[in-house]
Motif scaffolding. Structure first.
Motif, short mmCIF file in Angstrom:
data_model
loop_
_atom_site.label_atom_id
_atom_site.label_comp_id
_atom_site.label_asym_id
_atom_site.label_seq_id
_atom_site.Cartn_x
_atom_site.Cartn_y
_atom_site.Cartn_z
N MET A 69 33.59 47.59 32.64
CA MET A 69 34.64 48.09 32.07
C MET A 69 34.50 47.67 30.73
O MET A 69 34.29 46.30 30.50
N LYS A 70 34.56 48.52 29.59
CA LYS A 70 34.61 48.11 28.26
C LYS A 70 35.93 48.38 27.55
O LYS A 70 36.69 49.06 28.13
N PRO A 71 36.20 47.79 26.49
CA PRO A 71 37.49 47.94 25.75
C PRO A 71 37.54 49.61 25.40
O PRO A 71 38.70 50.00 25.52
N ARG B 154 38.56 38.91 36.26
CA ARG B 154 39.73 39.01 36.82
C ARG B 154 40.57 40.14 36.19
O ARG B 154 41.29 40.81 36.83
N THR B 155 40.59 40.36 34.93
CA THR B 155 41.22 41.06 33.99
C THR B 155 40.79 42.54 34.30
O THR B 155 41.67 43.51 34.39
N GLN B 156 39.62 42.69 34.66
CA GLN B 156 38.90 44.19 34.75
C GLN B 156 39.58 44.45 36.22
O GLN B 156 40.06 45.66 36.50
N ALA B 157 39.55 43.68 37.14
CA ALA B 157 40.12 43.88 38.51
C ALA B 157 41.79 44.23 38.41
O ALA B 157 42.01 45.29 39.17
N THR B 158 42.23 43.39 37.73
CA THR B 158 43.75 43.86 37.67
C THR B 158 44.03 45.22 36.87
O THR B 158 44.59 46.00 37.37
N ALA C 15 36.14 48.10 37.68
CA ALA C 15 35.74 46.94 37.00
C ALA C 15 34.09 46.86 37.21
O ALA C 15 33.70 47.64 38.25
N ASP C 16 33.50 46.20 36.31
CA ASP C 16 31.99 46.09 36.42
C ASP C 16 31.66 45.06 37.46
O ASP C 16 32.04 43.70 37.50
N LEU C 17 31.36 45.63 38.73
CA LEU C 17 30.82 44.72 39.81
C LEU C 17 30.04 43.67 39.78
O LEU C 17 30.27 42.58 40.51
N ASP C 18 29.29 43.89 38.57
CA ASP C 18 28.24 42.63 38.37
C ASP C 18 28.96 41.47 37.47
O ASP C 18 28.70 40.31 37.89
N ALA C 19 30.02 41.95 36.79
CA ALA C 19 30.75 40.93 36.23
C ALA C 19 31.78 39.99 37.20
O ALA C 19 32.02 39.17 36.97
N LEU C 20 32.08 40.81 38.20
CA LEU C 20 32.83 40.14 39.23
C LEU C 20 32.23 39.06 39.99
O LEU C 20 32.81 38.34 40.68
#
Length: 62
Positions: free
Chosen positions: A1-3, A40-44, A55-60
């Motif tokens: 996810m991007k801004p 965590r913010t992406q997941a939220t 959410a970007d799964l690689d970032a998680l």
């Protein structure tokens, strides 16, 4: 996810508009543009958007 994904989802054209709609400061949004949105913010955002934002799964995993 991007801004930019957040801006599209919330219908914003500027960082200031996005700041007002999300409650995150413009500085935080600027940092996200440079460094990425924290996992965590992406997941939220994914939960709050009922899956419309992903959410970007690689970032998680990092």
């Amino acid at each position: 996810m991007k801004p930019s994904d957040l801006m599209s989802h919330f219908g914003c054209k500027t960082r200031r508009e996005l700041s007002k709609k999300t409650g995150f400061s413009e500085v935080t949004l600027w940092k996200w543009e440079k460094n990425g949105i924290p996992p965590r913010t992406q997941a939220t955002f994914e939960v709050l958007s009922q899956g419309k934002l992903k959410a970007d799964l690689d970032a998680l995993t990092t």
